[in-house]
Design an enzyme around this catalytic site. Structure first.
Site, PDB file in Angstrom:
ATOM      1  N   ASP A 128      26.447  14.641  26.558  1.00  0.00           N
ATOM      2  CA  ASP A 128      27.575  13.757  26.877  1.00  0.00           C
ATOM      3  C   ASP A 128      27.097  12.306  26.865  1.00  0.00           C
ATOM      4  O   ASP A 128      26.063  11.963  27.441  1.00  0.00           O
ATOM      5  CB  ASP A 128      28.107  14.136  28.265  1.00  0.00           C
ATOM      6  N   CYS A 138      31.264  18.299  33.245  1.00  0.00           N
ATOM      7  CA  CYS A 138      30.684  18.716  31.963  1.00  0.00           C
ATOM      8  C   CYS A 138      31.632  19.647  31.226  1.00  0.00           C
ATOM      9  O   CYS A 138      31.968  20.733  31.725  1.00  0.00           O
ATOM     10  CB  CYS A 138      29.343  19.412  32.211  1.00  0.00           C
TER      11      CYS A 138
END
Length: 531
Positions: free
Chosen positions: A194, A271
Site C-alpha cells: 500500500d 489493509c
C-alpha cells in the site's frame, strides 16, 4: 519512443543460537560508491532538499516537541516531501492552464515556458504542435509529465542522497554498527505494498534506507521461498566474505513484517488485502513470519534459526505498535506497545529519563523474558517513531488528510529503492503479470477511481533491477520489462486503447549507485514522411 537512458559505461554453517525451544517448534499452530551518470535530464533537475542528518540527542527536541523528537530531521524530511511530491502535484494545475491557452497564437512557446518554469522540463513538441487542429492531448501530456517527475525523483535520489542513507553515509554506518551490537547481522523488513506505507523505512522508522532490506508485498504477505533464498545468500556471504560479520559470530537474521490499520476509518481504510481487518492482518503476518522461520530451520538445521518481529502501523498518524517478542520466540497478537502511549507517558520527562522509561516499557511489553538486543532495537525504533508522530502533528495536523489512497503512479516489477514517500507509489511486486495479477488488479482499481474517473490515464512504471556483474543481465532485464508490458497491455487492453494506461520501462544496475535507466515508453509519436 526511446526516452532518456543513462550513460553506461562447502555447506553453509550458520551458528546463531536458536531463538525458541524445540518444544515450541513442534507446537507451532496457525494463528487466526557513488556514480553519477550524465543525462539530458540532469541539466534540468531542480535542487533537492538538504540531506537529512540525524543528529545526536543533544541536538534533538524543539518547541512543543517530545524531548526525544528530532525537529531538525523533521524539517529536512518535510522539505524533501514537499519538493518531491510537489513535482507530481503541479502537473494537473499546469495542464489546466495549458488547456486555456491552446488556441493562442504563441501557444507552443508559452507552453514550453510554463512547463520549464513550473515542472522543470519541456513538453513533447508533437503534442503541442497538433493543438491547433484538434484538442490538446491531455492524457498523453499527463502521463509524460508523471514519467518525467519519476525520472527526476530517481536521478536526485541517487545523485544527491537527499535522505542521507546511502552506503558509507554516517547515519548508515552508525546504524549498521548498532544493529550488529544488538545481535543482528541483517534487518529484512516487509511492509504492505500500500502506498501509505512507502515511507515506512525513512520516515516512520527513521532508518537509513541502505541499512535495510525492503521488499513490499500486498498485505505484507512476502514470498517464503524467495525470502529463504535471500537468507541463503546472506549467510553464504558471511561464510565466504565475512560480510557484515563472520558466519561464526553470534548474530541473527531479523525478519520484520509491518502490517497496517486505520485509526480514522478502521472498517474501510485498513489493509485491503485483509479486508480492513487489522486482527487478520496481524495474524497472517505473524503466520508468514513463522512459516519463513520453520522453512529455514527445516532446511538448514536448528542452528539456522532467525528472529521475528511484528509491527503494526497506523496509516493516519504513522504511529507504530510493536508486538514485542520474548527471547523464546513467542509473540502475543493480543498485546502490543503503542508509540502514542509511549509518547504520552514520556512527554514530560527529560531526554535521559524518557529513554530510560521507554526501555522499561519495552521490556514490560514482551510476550516472555525478552532478548536484551531485541529490547535495544525495539526501543530505538519506538524512539525514532516519536519524531514521526511529531512530524505528522507539525505538518499534517496530527493525521493525514489523504487517509485513503492518493498514489501518483503504479510501480510494477522489482526495485524502486528510491521511493520513500507516502502515497507516491502503489507497488505491484512481481516477476510476471500472471503471478502478480491480483496485486496489479488492485492497483488498477485504485487508479480507476483516482485518475480514470477524471479522464486521466493510469501511469505505470515498470522496473527490473539486475546485477551488472552478470553477463547479459541488463539485456534480460529489458526483455523482462517488455514481456510484462505486453502482458499488461493485453490484460487492460480497453484502457490502453483509450489512452488511459501508459507505461514507462526502466531498469537499474543494483551493483552500482546509479539512477534507474529509462529504456522505452508507450508514448510514441508519428514522424511522418513515407508510405
Amino acid at each position: 519512443m526511446r526516452r532518456r537512458p543513462a550513460n553506461f559505461e562447502r555447506p553453509l554453517a550458520p551458528t546463531a543460537p536458536r531463538r525458541r525451544p524445540a518444544a515450541e517448534q513442534a507446537a507451532v499452530a496457525p494463528e487466526p560508491m557513488g556514480l553519477n551518470p550524465v543525462s539530458t535530464l540532469s541539466k534540468r533537475v531542480r535542487p533537492v532538499a538538504s540531506p537529512v542528518v540525524i543528529r545526536p540527542a543533544g541536538h534533538r527536541g524543539g518547541a512543543g516537541l517530545h524531548p526525544l523528537s528530532n525537529g531538525q530531521a523533521n524539517a529536512a524530511l518535510r522539505a524533501y516531501e514537499q519538493r518531491t511530491l510537489g513535482a507530481f502535484d503541479r502537473i494537473v494545475p499546469v495542464l489546466k492552464r495549458l488547456s486555456a491557452l491552446q488556441h493562442e497564437g504563441n501557444f507552443v512557446a508559452e507552453a514550453q515556458r510554463l512547463a520549464l518554469a513550473e515542472l522543470g522540463h519541456e513538453l513533447p513538441l508533437p503534442v503541442l504542435e497538433q493543438a491547433w487542429t484538434s484538442q490538446l492531448d491531455m492524457r498523453t501530456l499527463f502521463a509524460w509529465c508523471v514519467f518525467e517527475a519519476y525520472e527526476q525523483t530517481s536521478l536526485s535520489f541517487y545523485n544527491d542522497d537527499p535522505l542521507a542513507g546511502q552506503a558509507g553515509s554516517p547515519d548508515a554506518e552508525r546504524f549498521d554498527a548498532f544493529l550488529l551490537d544488538c545481535g543482528f547481522h541483517l534487518l529484512d523488513i516487509t511492509p504492505c505494498a500500500d502506498g501509505r506505507l512507502a515511507h515506512a523505512i525513512a520516515y516512520a522508522l527513521r532508518l537509513p534506507f541502505n541499512s535495510v532490506r525492503r521488499r513490499s508485498h500486498a498485505g505484507a504477505m512476502f514470498d517464503v521461498e524467495n525470502t529463504v533464498d535471500r537468507w541463503v545468500k546472506t549467510e553464504h556471504r558471511r561464510y565466504r566474505e565475512g560480510v557484515p560479520n563472520p558466519a561464526h559470530s553470534d548474530t541473527r537474521y531479523l525478519k520484520v513484517v509491518v502490517y497496517h490499520f486505520s485509526s480514522k476509518d478502521p472498517c474501510h481504510e485498513g489493509c485491503a488485502a485483509h479486508g480492513s481487518d487489522d486482527k487478520a492482518a496481524a495474524a497472517q503476518g505473524l503466520q508468514r513470519l513463522k512459516d519463513f522461520q520453520q522453512a529455514v530451520e527445516n532446511s538448514f538445521c536448528c542452528g539456522a534459526s532467525v528472529d521475528l518481529l511484528l509491527i503494526g502501523m497506523d496509516t493516519d498518524t504513522d504511529a507504530i505498535r510493536v508486538h514485542m517478542p520474548g527471547a523464546d520466540g513467542s509473540t502475543n497478537l493480543e498485546s502490543w506497545l503503542d508509540a502514542r502511549d509511549v509518547y504520552d507517558t514520556t512527554r514530560s520527562l527529560s531526554a535521559d529519563q524518557a529513554r530510560e522509561r521507554l526501555t522499561a516499557l519495552v521490556e514490560d511489553a514482551a510476550a516472555a523474558k525478552p532478548d536484551a538486543g531485541m529490547v535495544r532495537l525495539v526501543a530505538r525504533l519506538l524512539e525514532n517513531n516519536l519524531s514521526q508522530i511529531d512530524y505528522v502533528r507539525q505538518y499534517h495536523g496530527g493525521s493525514y488528510s489523504d487517509f485513503g489512497h492518493a498514489e501518483r503512479f503504479i510501480g510494477v516489477g522489482i526495485g524502486f529503492k528510491e521511493v520513500h514517500l507516502r502515497n507516491l507509489t502503489y507497488f505491484a511486486y512481481m516477476d510476471t503479470v500472471e503471478e502478480g495479477a491480483p496485486d496489479l488488479d488492485v492497483g488498477v482499481k485504485i487508479f480507476t477511481g483516482l485518475n480514470v474517473s477524471r479522464g486521466l490515464p493510469i501511469p505505470v512504471v515498470l522496473r527490473f533491477d539486475y546485477h551488472g556483474a552478470v553477463p547479459g543481465a541488463r539485456e534480460r532485464a529489458i526483455t523482462h520489462c517488455e514481456r510484462v508490458k505486453a502482458a499488461i497491455e493485453a490484460r487492460y487492453s480497453a484502457l490502453c486503447q483509450q489512452g488511459l494506461l501508459h507505461t514507462l520501462l526502466t531498469v537499474r544496475d543494483r551493483d552500482r549507485h546509479v539512477p534507474a535507466e529509462t529504456v522505452s515508453s508507450s508514448i510514441t509519436f508519428n514522424t511522418g514522411g513515407g508510405h
